[in-house]
Design a protein around this motif. Structure first.
Motif, short mmCIF file in Angstrom:
data_model
loop_
_atom_site.label_atom_id
_atom_site.label_comp_id
_atom_site.label_asym_id
_atom_site.label_seq_id
_atom_site.Cartn_x
_atom_site.Cartn_y
_atom_site.Cartn_z
N ARG A 88 0.86 -1.19 0.00
CA ARG A 88 0.00 0.00 0.00
C ARG A 88 0.90 1.24 0.00
O ARG A 88 1.87 1.32 0.75
CB ARG A 88 -0.90 0.02 1.23
N CYS A 89 0.57 2.19 -0.83
CA CYS A 89 1.35 3.43 -0.93
C CYS A 89 0.49 4.58 -0.42
O CYS A 89 -0.49 4.97 -1.07
CB CYS A 89 1.75 3.69 -2.39
N MET A 90 0.87 5.10 0.75
CA MET A 90 0.02 6.08 1.43
C MET A 90 0.72 7.44 1.54
O MET A 90 1.85 7.52 2.00
CB MET A 90 -0.31 5.58 2.83
N VAL A 91 -0.02 8.47 1.16
CA VAL A 91 0.47 9.84 1.35
C VAL A 91 -0.35 10.44 2.49
O VAL A 91 -1.57 10.46 2.44
CB VAL A 91 0.27 10.69 0.07
N THR A 92 0.31 10.88 3.54
CA THR A 92 -0.42 11.47 4.66
C THR A 92 0.03 12.92 4.89
O THR A 92 1.15 13.30 4.54
CB THR A 92 -0.21 10.68 5.97
N SER A 93 -0.89 13.69 5.50
CA SER A 93 -0.58 15.07 5.90
C SER A 93 -0.44 15.09 7.40
O SER A 93 -1.32 14.60 8.10
CB SER A 93 -1.73 16.01 5.53
N GLU A 94 0.64 15.63 7.90
CA GLU A 94 0.76 15.75 9.35
C GLU A 94 1.20 17.16 9.71
O GLU A 94 1.79 17.88 8.88
CB GLU A 94 1.72 14.69 9.91
N PRO A 95 0.89 17.59 10.96
CA PRO A 95 1.28 18.95 11.35
C PRO A 95 2.79 19.12 11.30
O PRO A 95 3.55 18.21 11.64
CB PRO A 95 0.75 19.09 12.78
N VAL A 96 3.23 20.31 10.88
CA VAL A 96 4.65 20.53 10.62
C VAL A 96 5.47 20.59 11.91
O VAL A 96 6.66 20.28 11.91
CB VAL A 96 4.82 21.80 9.75
N GLY A 97 4.81 20.96 13.04
CA GLY A 97 5.54 21.05 14.32
C GLY A 97 5.23 22.37 15.01
O GLY A 97 4.35 23.12 14.58
N SER A 110 16.46 28.57 17.74
CA SER A 110 16.15 27.26 18.33
C SER A 110 15.68 26.28 17.25
O SER A 110 14.93 26.65 16.34
CB SER A 110 15.03 27.43 19.36
N PRO A 111 16.08 25.02 17.39
CA PRO A 111 15.58 24.02 16.43
C PRO A 111 14.14 23.61 16.72
O PRO A 111 13.54 22.87 15.93
CB PRO A 111 16.54 22.84 16.65
N ILE A 112 13.57 24.04 17.84
CA ILE A 112 12.22 23.56 18.20
C ILE A 112 11.15 24.04 17.21
O ILE A 112 10.41 23.21 16.68
CB ILE A 112 11.87 23.94 19.67
N PRO A 113 11.04 25.34 16.92
CA PRO A 113 10.02 25.72 15.92
C PRO A 113 10.42 25.18 14.54
O PRO A 113 11.57 25.31 14.13
CB PRO A 113 10.05 27.25 15.93
N LYS A 114 9.46 24.58 13.89
CA LYS A 114 9.74 24.02 12.56
C LYS A 114 9.21 24.93 11.46
O LYS A 114 9.40 24.66 10.28
CB LYS A 114 9.09 22.63 12.43
N LYS A 115 8.52 25.99 11.88
CA LYS A 115 7.96 26.90 10.88
C LYS A 115 7.98 28.33 11.40
O LYS A 115 7.78 28.55 12.60
CB LYS A 115 6.52 26.50 10.56
N LEU A 116 8.22 29.26 10.49
CA LEU A 116 8.15 30.69 10.78
C LEU A 116 7.02 31.28 9.94
O LEU A 116 6.93 31.02 8.75
CB LEU A 116 9.47 31.36 10.38
#
Ligand code: NAD
Length: 477
Positions: free
Chosen positions: A134-143, A218-224
């Motif tokens: 099975r080939c699955m594409v999922t969306s997950e929160p960026v962080g 900081s590496p904690i935020p994954k998005k600006l």
């Protein structure tokens, strides 16, 4: 008239900064001090970072339905508190309280839309080329997200970031504007009262450059995500590069308005003046460069001037006021420079052109005619109540003028010729285009610019997508 109590929100607790630093928040209409804003110390920022990391694990582990239920509860709380929050918003930002109520209505709409849309962060199954796989594409929160917003829409600017992040399952640390912090605090209270888990939303204030340098290192935020001026946007993107954070940049614009000879000139001038003087011109998609087909420029300018003279300027808390002050004293000098420079370049000052009164930062609704292309105001975003008007000859000339700057946020055109409309829709280099209308922003449609106005959208399915990342999984059992 009650102003919000100013506090930070870190790991679910409303509190002062740990080193006791504060700054005064001023009412731009009276110059009175509204309150003392706490600054987050470096230790407070570290606590917010750790809280956002822990909060993210909790929030992303909840179902989208459970997240939406909390967001809906926050929306209802905000509805109940709208009148009080609108007062805070008007006191700190200066816009008329009626406009502040409308802004809160839009803010709540944005929250509801993202809460609902979070349920539709779909993935997909791709037909496999290998039997049994099975080939699955999922969306997950960026962080966890780090967000910084400007003062011109103290409610909407905050919610466009917070709603998007929370709808997608992200936690967020937001530094709202130090000039308009009360609205952000009131919004944060609504989320905590609605049962948002601790650490999912953190609200901080401080010296903007210190806070952004600390959080983005900081590496904690994954998005600006940033809303504000182009130079600050470029600076923040550089800070985000070291940890390769994804960015959304909602930067400034300098929106052209093309008025062709077949348009209803009087009606368009009325609507254009309404758009120009809304929020004293302090709107990123404010119509700011008015180009009128040569034979109609006098008629358009005269109608615009009549509308400008009708704008009641004053304290936004008073009845009937349509335009409040500029947000800060520094903006008065900027306005005067624009006007003086235009006049020096040969523009005709038709009305306004000066500060109004000597208490509060009011600037007169101002109209300039026959402004040459090389005047500063035709090239730099005015972000104030000044309308420069110039002439164009034909469609090609109009398009060239509209597209001549590095900005590309909003553009507007008024004409009823279908061929011309098609050429404008295809030819205008901007992220938002309004044909025969200044209405280009709703919660369910993408809002954002191109070129130096930034990239990425807020609102619409694109707005949620900005907080999602893609994962591809193959599964063989
Ligand atoms: P500014 O660029 O100094 O500040 C804009 C916002 O960015 C403020 O809220 C400020 O707190 C924040 N900021 C500034 N430096 C920062 C940093 N190093 N890190 C994090 N945040 C930072 O400009 P200003 O004098 O407040 O406003 C005028 C200009 O701002 C206008 O010319 C306009 O271009 C722009 N602006 C754009 C928008 C927009 O919606 N795109 C909104 C407000 C202001």
């Amino acid at each position: 008239m009650a102003y919000e109590t100013l506090e930070l929100l870190i790991n679910g607790k409303f509190r002062q900064g740990s080193d006791g630093k504060t700054e005064p928040v001023l009412n731009p209409a009276t110059e009175d001090v509204l309150g003392q804003l706490p600054h987050a110390s470096p230790a407070d920022l570290d606590e917010a970072l750790a809280a956002s990391e822990a909060g993210f694990q909790i929030w992303k582990g909840m179902t989208a339905l459970a997240r939406q239920a909390i967001m809906e509860k926050a929306a209802r709380i905000l509805e109940d508190r709208t009148d009080a929050i609108a007062e805070t918003l008007s006191l700190e930002m200066g816009k008329p309280v009626g406009e502040a109520k409308m802004e809160m209505g839009f803010t709540i709409d944005v929250l509801r839309w993202y809460g609902e849309e979070g349920k539709r962060a779909y993935g997909r199954l791709v037909p496999s080329r290998i039997p049994g796989m099975r080939c699955m594409v999922t969306s997950e929160p960026v962080g966890p997200v780090a967000a910084f917003v400007a003062w011109n829409f103290p409610g909407v600017n905050v919610m466009r970031k917070v709603g998007g992040a929370l709808g997608a399952g992200c936690s967020i640390i937001i530094k709202a504007s130090e000039e308009t912090p009360g609205t952000a605090v009131a919004i944060a209270r609504a989320f905590q009262d609605a049962g948002l888990p601790d650490g999912v939303l953190n609200l901080v204030f401080g010296v903007p450059s210190d806070v952004s340098e600390h959080l983005l290192a900081s590496p904690i935020p994954k998005k600006l995500s940033f809303t504000g001026s182009v130079p600050v946007g470029k600076h923040l993107q550089k800070l985000a590069a070291d940890t390769l954070k994804r960015c959304t940049m909602e930067l400034g614009g300098h929106s052209p308005v093309l008025i062709f000879e077949d348009a209803d000139i009087e009606k368009t001038a009325q609507a254009a003046a309404g758009g120009k003087f809304r929020n004293a011109g302090q709107v990123c998609v404010s119509p700011t460069r008015f180009y009128v087909q040569k034979n109609k420029i006098d008629q358009f300018a005269d109608a615009f001037v009549a509308a400008a003279k009708n704008v009641k300027v004053g304290n936004g808390m008073e009845d009937g006021v349509a335009m409040g002050p500029l947000v800060g004293e520094r903006r008065l000098a900027v306005m005067q420079d624009f006007v003086d420079d235009a006049v020096k370049h040969g523009a005709e000052l038709m009305t306004g052109g000066a500060r109004r009164g000597n208490q509060g930062w009011f600037y007169e609704p101002t109209v300039l005619k026959n402004v040459p292309d090389d005047a500063m105001i035709m090239n730099e975003e005015p972000f104030g109540p000044i309308a420069p008007i110039a002439a164009f000859s034909d469609l090609d000339d109009a398009l060239a003028k509209a597209n001549k700057l590095d900005f590309g946020l909003a553009a507007y055109a008024f004409t009823h010729d279908p061929k011309r409309i098609a050429a404008l829709e295809a030819g205008i280099d901007a992220g938002l285009v309004g044909i025969n209308s200044f209405m280009i922003s709703t919660p369910e449609t993408p809002f954002g610019g191109v070129n130096e106005s930034g990239y990425g959208s807020e609102g619409g399915i694109e707005g949620l997508d900005a907080y999602l990342r893609t994962k591809f999984v193959t599964e063989t059992v």
